[in-house]
Design a protein around this motif. Structure first.
Motif, mmCIF file in Angstrom:
data_model
loop_
_atom_site.group_PDB
_atom_site.id
_atom_site.type_symbol
_atom_site.label_atom_id
_atom_site.label_comp_id
_atom_site.label_asym_id
_atom_site.label_seq_id
_atom_site.Cartn_x
_atom_site.Cartn_y
_atom_site.Cartn_z
ATOM 1 N N ARG A 34 0.840 -1.210 0.000
ATOM 2 C CA ARG A 34 0.000 0.000 0.000
ATOM 3 C C ARG A 34 0.870 1.254 0.000
ATOM 4 N NH1 ARG A 34 -4.531 0.378 4.211
ATOM 5 N NH2 ARG A 34 -2.791 0.105 5.657
ATOM 6 N N LEU A 35 1.222 1.697 -1.192
ATOM 7 C CA LEU A 35 1.986 2.934 -1.343
ATOM 8 C C LEU A 35 1.313 3.799 -2.389
ATOM 9 C CD1 LEU A 35 5.731 1.767 -1.336
ATOM 10 C CD2 LEU A 35 4.561 3.097 0.420
ATOM 11 N N PRO A 36 1.004 5.053 -2.061
ATOM 12 C CA PRO A 36 0.385 5.960 -3.039
ATOM 13 C C PRO A 36 1.450 6.558 -3.949
ATOM 14 C CG PRO A 36 0.688 7.092 -0.965
ATOM 15 C CD PRO A 36 1.155 5.680 -0.747
ATOM 16 N N ILE A 37 1.017 7.187 -5.016
ATOM 17 C CA ILE A 37 1.959 7.841 -5.934
ATOM 18 C C ILE A 37 2.725 8.946 -5.220
ATOM 19 C CG2 ILE A 37 0.317 9.573 -6.776
ATOM 20 C CD1 ILE A 37 2.877 7.637 -8.918
ATOM 21 N N SER A 38 2.111 9.524 -4.173
ATOM 22 C CA SER A 38 2.763 10.595 -3.411
ATOM 23 C C SER A 38 3.943 10.076 -2.578
ATOM 24 C CB SER A 38 1.757 11.297 -2.500
ATOM 25 O OG SER A 38 1.070 10.371 -1.687
ATOM 26 N N ALA A 39 4.111 8.750 -2.509
ATOM 27 C CA ALA A 39 5.258 8.194 -1.805
ATOM 28 C C ALA A 39 6.568 8.592 -2.484
ATOM 29 C CB ALA A 39 5.160 6.669 -1.730
ATOM 30 N N LEU A 40 6.467 9.013 -3.738
ATOM 31 C CA LEU A 40 7.650 9.465 -4.472
ATOM 32 C C LEU A 40 8.160 10.810 -3.977
ATOM 33 C CD1 LEU A 40 6.582 8.502 -8.110
ATOM 34 C CD2 LEU A 40 8.363 7.403 -6.728
ATOM 35 N N GLN A 41 7.495 11.373 -2.984
ATOM 36 C CA GLN A 41 7.910 12.679 -2.464
ATOM 37 C C GLN A 41 9.279 12.653 -1.794
ATOM 38 O OE1 GLN A 41 4.713 13.663 0.233
ATOM 39 N NE2 GLN A 41 5.586 12.506 1.927
ATOM 40 N N PHE A 42 9.822 11.452 -1.555
ATOM 41 C CA PHE A 42 11.177 11.398 -1.002
ATOM 42 C C PHE A 42 12.173 12.079 -1.932
ATOM 43 C CE2 PHE A 42 10.917 7.409 -3.473
ATOM 44 C CZ PHE A 42 12.109 7.444 -4.195
ATOM 45 N N LEU A 43 11.887 12.076 -3.235
ATOM 46 C CA LEU A 43 12.761 12.753 -4.200
ATOM 47 C C LEU A 43 12.741 14.265 -3.984
ATOM 48 C CD1 LEU A 43 11.761 10.726 -7.392
ATOM 49 C CD2 LEU A 43 13.939 10.579 -6.158
ATOM 50 N N CYS A 44 11.614 14.776 -3.531
ATOM 51 C CA CYS A 44 11.477 16.217 -3.280
ATOM 52 C C CYS A 44 12.392 16.666 -2.140
ATOM 53 C CB CYS A 44 10.031 16.555 -2.947
ATOM 54 S SG CYS A 44 8.849 16.066 -4.237
ATOM 55 N N VAL A 45 12.558 15.791 -1.155
ATOM 56 C CA VAL A 45 13.446 16.108 -0.027
ATOM 57 C C VAL A 45 14.885 16.232 -0.521
ATOM 58 C CG1 VAL A 45 14.255 15.376 2.240
ATOM 59 C CG2 VAL A 45 11.921 14.856 1.541
ATOM 60 N N LEU A 46 15.294 15.301 -1.376
ATOM 61 C CA LEU A 46 16.653 15.348 -1.912
ATOM 62 C C LEU A 46 16.876 16.598 -2.744
ATOM 63 C CD1 LEU A 46 19.403 13.990 -2.371
ATOM 64 C CD2 LEU A 46 18.393 12.819 -4.347
ATOM 65 N N VAL A 47 15.924 16.924 -3.598
ATOM 66 C CA VAL A 47 16.050 18.117 -4.450
ATOM 67 C C VAL A 47 16.145 19.374 -3.592
ATOM 68 C CG1 VAL A 47 14.888 19.554 -6.165
ATOM 69 C CG2 VAL A 47 14.885 17.063 -6.418
ATOM 70 N N ALA A 48 15.278 19.479 -2.581
ATOM 71 C CA ALA A 48 15.286 20.644 -1.693
ATOM 72 C C ALA A 48 16.603 20.743 -0.939
ATOM 73 C CB ALA A 48 14.124 20.561 -0.704
ATOM 74 N N ALA A 49 17.119 19.604 -0.492
ATOM 75 C CA ALA A 49 18.388 19.591 0.249
ATOM 76 C C ALA A 49 19.552 20.034 -0.638
ATOM 77 C CB ALA A 49 18.650 18.183 0.796
ATOM 78 N N ILE A 50 19.547 19.593 -1.887
ATOM 79 C CA ILE A 50 20.614 19.982 -2.825
ATOM 80 C C ILE A 50 20.545 21.480 -3.118
ATOM 81 C CG2 ILE A 50 21.424 19.753 -5.207
ATOM 82 C CD1 ILE A 50 20.678 16.789 -5.064
#
Length: 262
Positions: A34-50
């Motif tokens: 059970r993982l929604p498409i919004s689970a891909l938001q981990f990529l957003c954390v990396l982009v923001a950190a960079i």
């Protein structure tokens, strides 16, 4: 603190398109776990950190390497504990469920999924912890202790997860307990981060193994109950803090004992 605010705002802004997409596209009907498409938001954390790292004029390559800094873990016991602690805690939560008479009719998750889960959760854990640990935690530890830092980052982390929790068709009670677990887990991550000489890899390993362990519960994590996970994590966290306190007390006594003996 300005950079921390910028990081958090960036994470939420970058994640919002995935939350909107998840509203129209239900990925839980396609995959077993059970993982929604919004689970891909981990990529957003990396982009923001960079982005924050580059704004500060720091090397992006050096920053990315922090997620692989296993060499920072100088105490041998922690080199093993970061891989064992969370699977043990998830197993303890399962044991507490069974002791409380919870009947589980779900079939077992096929064991071959372990390597797959370790891979996908290793990648997501790496991306998330570079942001939540190497950026957010580091900024807050310069001003607060581990518990306060863990609570602040944990509250932000839990809030950021609410939309994906909702899109995974969980009840309000489930979300409440999972958010509470997320905050407690963040406190433990922060404490271990400090104890492992600021090793981001340690937090990645803990994050990866937790997600893998709960996903291996019957059936693909569908039997997972965050209320019991909160209880298990509190027990595990208390055990860690007691062991650390005992070890520090023994370290303080040893020099005195030696000097008295001589």
């Amino acid at each position: 603190m300005k950079q921390l605010r910028q990081f958090v705002i960036l994470v939420f802004i970058l994640s919002s398109p995935l939350w909107i997409l998840g509203y129209f596209f239900d990925a839980t009907k396609i995959i077993s776990i059970r993982l929604p498409i919004s689970a891909l938001q981990f990529l957003c954390v990396l982009v923001a950190a960079i982005i924050i790292t580059k704004r500060n004029g720091n090397s992006t390559i050096s920053f990315l390497q922090r997620g692989l800094d296993f060499h920072r873990i100088s105490v041998r016991i922690w080199r093993y504990s970061v891989f064992v602690l969370m699977p043990f805690t998830v197993l303890l939560s399962y044991f507490l469920m069974r002791c409380n008479g919870v009947e589980l009719q779900h079939p077992l998750t096929p064991y071959w999924n372990i390597l797959f889960f370790l891979l996908i959760y290793g990648i997501s854990g790496y991306c998330e912890q570079l942001g939540w640990t190497a950026v957010a935690t580091d900024k807050l530890l310069a001003r607060y202790n581990t518990i306060v830092t863990g609570c602040i980052v944990g509250l932000i982390w839990a809030t950021w997860h609410i939309v994906p929790f909702m899109q995974t068709h969980n009840s309000a009670v489930w979300i409440f307990w999972q958010c509470l677990f997320t905050i407690i887990f963040r406190i433990i991550l922060t404490k271990i981060y400090v104890l492992t000489n600021s090793s981001v890899f340690a937090t990645v390993a803990l994050h990866m193994t937790y997600n893998t362990a709960f996903s291996m519960m019957p059936y693909y994590g569908s039997s997972y109950n965050p209320m019991y996970m909160v209880l298990a994590t509190c027990l595990t966290g208390t055990m860690i803090f007691l062991l650390i306190s005992t070890w520090k007390a023994l370290q303080a006594i040893r020099p005195t004992s030696r000097s008295t003996g001589s």
